[in-house]
Design a protein around this motif. Structure first.
Motif, PDB file in Angstrom:
ATOM      1  N   ALA A  27       0.835  -1.202   0.000  1.00 46.41           N
ATOM      2  CA  ALA A  27       0.000   0.000   0.000  1.00 46.41           C
ATOM      3  C   ALA A  27       0.874   1.258   0.000  1.00 46.41           C
ATOM      4  N   ARG A  28       0.337   2.326  -0.567  1.00 41.54           N
ATOM      5  CA  ARG A  28       1.023   3.624  -0.477  1.00 41.54           C
ATOM      6  C   ARG A  28       0.984   4.072   0.981  1.00 41.54           C
ATOM      7  N   GLN A  29       2.147   4.355   1.525  1.00 41.10           N
ATOM      8  CA  GLN A  29       2.258   4.737   2.931  1.00 41.10           C
ATOM      9  C   GLN A  29       2.734   6.185   3.032  1.00 41.10           C
ATOM     10  N   THR A  37       2.256   8.536  12.956  1.00 45.89           N
ATOM     11  CA  THR A  37       1.229   7.711  12.326  1.00 45.89           C
ATOM     12  C   THR A  37       1.627   7.421  10.888  1.00 45.89           C
ATOM     13  N   THR A  38       1.368   6.202  10.467  1.00 47.89           N
ATOM     14  CA  THR A  38       1.512   5.852   9.059  1.00 47.89           C
ATOM     15  C   THR A  38       0.126   5.705   8.478  1.00 47.89           C
TER      16      THR A  38
END
Length: 165
Positions: A27-29, A37-38
């Motif tokens: 996933a795009r993080q 937080t991510t």
């Protein structure tokens, strides 16, 4: 009665039916909140506003079916997607079939882990929530409107499948 073997829920295997919602390495993080937080960004293609619909957030509480689990009914939503995110920390079953006229020979079953949600694309045939171990809660994001957005199909004896997992 024919058996439908549940396979692991992966984004590639589930792509014809919708999206897998999970905090995966693929996933795009995005780092937010000063690095505390991510954000696993934009995990599902939601379609909720057709014909004046609006996004709704609900909780569905599902009770496990007595085993063996026999698929007797399928449904789809012609005007919207429908996302399910488990809240109870338990695995569950996902049973789907492709868009279009219902074809039991094309049904597939997936075993979803407790950290995996699903988003059914509009028109995708699916079974209702299939909790496995105990009563389970799901956060559901779907279309809220005053019109009918659910088509059900009761499976004939020849179409019914027992799910093994």
């Amino acid at each position: 009665m024919r058996t439908l073997k549940a396979e692991p829920l992966t984004p590639d295997a589930f792509a014809p039916f919708g999206d897998v919602i999970e905090a995966s390495a693929d996933a795009r993080q995005i780092s937010i909140n000063y690095g505390n937080t991510t954000r696993f960004h934009d995990l599902a293609q939601l379609a909720l506003t057709a014909d004046g619909g609006k996004a709704g957030v609900s909780i569905f509480r599902s009770s496990p079916l007595d085993g063996p689990i026999t698929v007797k009914v399928m449904e789809y939503h012609p005007k919207s997607s429908q996302a399910f995110v488990p809240l109870s920390g338990r695995p569950y079953l996902v049973v789907v079939a492709p868009k279009g006229p219902f074809d039991a020979s094309k049904m597939r079953a997936f075993l979803a882990g407790p950290g995996q949600g699903v988003n059914y694309h509009a028109g995708t045939w699916h079974h209702f929530s299939l909790a496995l171990e105990d009563v389970s809660d799901f956060l559901v994001i779907d279309r809220i409107a005053d019109d009918d957005n659910c088509v059900e199909h009761e499976l004939s004896a020849d179409e019914q499948r027992v799910v093994s997992f």
